[in-house]
Write an enzyme that holds these catalytic residues in place. Structure first.
Site, short mmCIF file in Angstrom:
data_model
loop_
_atom_site.label_atom_id
_atom_site.label_comp_id
_atom_site.label_asym_id
_atom_site.label_seq_id
_atom_site.Cartn_x
_atom_site.Cartn_y
_atom_site.Cartn_z
N HIS A 131 12.05 14.45 45.04
CA HIS A 131 13.01 15.16 45.90
C HIS A 131 13.50 16.40 45.16
O HIS A 131 13.81 16.34 43.99
CB HIS A 131 14.19 14.21 46.20
CG HIS A 131 15.38 14.88 46.81
ND1 HIS A 131 16.62 14.87 46.22
CD2 HIS A 131 15.51 15.61 47.95
CE1 HIS A 131 17.46 15.54 46.98
NE2 HIS A 131 16.82 16.00 48.03
N HIS A 141 18.03 25.49 44.81
CA HIS A 141 18.84 24.33 45.21
C HIS A 141 20.26 24.59 44.73
O HIS A 141 20.67 24.13 43.67
CB HIS A 141 18.30 23.03 44.60
CG HIS A 141 18.97 21.81 45.17
ND1 HIS A 141 19.31 20.71 44.42
CD2 HIS A 141 19.42 21.54 46.43
CE1 HIS A 141 19.90 19.81 45.19
NE2 HIS A 141 19.98 20.29 46.41
#
Length: 313
Positions: A30, A105
């Site tokens: 992930h 991110h």
């Protein structure tokens, strides 16, 4: 993570090589690229305006880093450990001249081009391994940025790219025969312009969006039961997602120490109880894939398909 998983696909028994890849158990990560984020660069366009303002303070960016990093291993280390699916979010850098694209991110990561080259050099050395690159979030990108990125993907992998095909045709034997090693999933309408870009809907990845491990496992069970029998791959995201209050309560500890360490054993037990196949698990993703024997546990599930095959004969 053991290097012994570096060639796990090439080492699968003959009985599994002719099964669709959508029926095999495949470990993934992930936010795969988040092992390095740049706390000195501006906060990314994936963040709310209030966060961008706060993040002008360097301490805030340091704290963000603790919550942005979901992996410790580089792409090469993940590949050597057996990870074959990569969850990728990308962005241009607003204000930067040119069309360079970066992983993102919360904070900016490495250039996508550098990551692709690292993956390609692994594939050169491991010609029977197949990877799935899932480009599922794009920020601050217009069509020219997309074309730039797609040309980078083509330059990095060239003939290793597998063009869109009926999902059930795509087996290891099919990939080996054609010398393909890379499937690209591109969640943007421009996928239609390139035969080697698979539409995002071929890689559904339902997201539980919870901090509660019991709710997560219930969600994984439910969404697996609703999985399409044919025509798509399927991602089980075995991840917990921090809420704002979780982050506020555990500012300094970060994601790994707050949510991941404590709950990984239960998540791993769920994985061990799964079975791949038509309505079974396919790709399973996790945070900090090296903390437990995650990849090896997922890969071992494929032995159940062999046992099923033997009992049928």
């Amino acid at each position: 993570m053991a290097d012994s998983n570096a060639d796990w696909m090439g080492s699968l028994p003959p009985g599994l090589r002719s099964l669709p890849l959508s029926n095999l158990a495949i470990p993934g990560s992930h936010d795969s690229f988040s092992y390095w984020v740049d706390e000195k660069s501006p906060v990314g366009p994936d963040q709310a305006t209030a966060i961008k303002r706060l993040a002008r303070i360097s301490l805030v960016r340091k704290i963000m880093k603790k919550w942005s990093v979901t992996q410790n291993l580089t792409f090469k280390e993940q590949l050597e450990g057996g990870i074959r699916y990569f969850d990728l979010r990308v962005s241009s850098k607003p204000g930067e001249i040119g069309q360079e694209i970066y992983f993102i991110h919360g904070l900016f990561g490495i250039k996508v081009w550098d990551g692709l080259k690292e993956m390609n050099s692994f594939l050169e050395q491991h010609p029977k391994e197949v990877i799935f690159l899932d480009f599922n979030h794009f920020y601050a990108m217009d069509d020219s940025h997309h074309h730039f990125l797609i040309n980078r993907i083509r330059s990095a992998f060239e003939s290793k790219l597998c063009c869109v095909e009926c999902v059930e045709y795509v087996t290891l034997l099919y990939m080996w025969e054609k010398k393909h090693q890379v499937l690209i999933f591109y969640h943007h309408p421009l996928y239609r312009a390139y035969p080697f870009l698979w539409p995002g809907n071929k890689m559904p990845a339902p997201w539980a969006n919870t901090t509660n491990v019991h709710k997560l496992l219930q969600f994984l069970e439910t969404t697996l039961g609703e999985r399409s029998r044919y025509g798509t791959f399927h991602v089980s995201q075995a991840i917990l997602t921090p809420r704002v209050k979780t982050i506020a309560r555990h500012l300094i500890r970060g994601l790994k120490n707050t949510l991941v360490h404590r709950n990984l054993p239960m998540i791993l037990n769920w994985v061990k109880a799964q079975k791949p196949g038509v309505m079974g698990v396919n790709i399973i993703t996790s945070d900090f894939v090296e903390l437990v024997d995650f990849a090896a546990t997922v890969i071992a599930l494929n032995d159940l398909l062999l046992e099923e095959d033997e009992s049928a004969t």
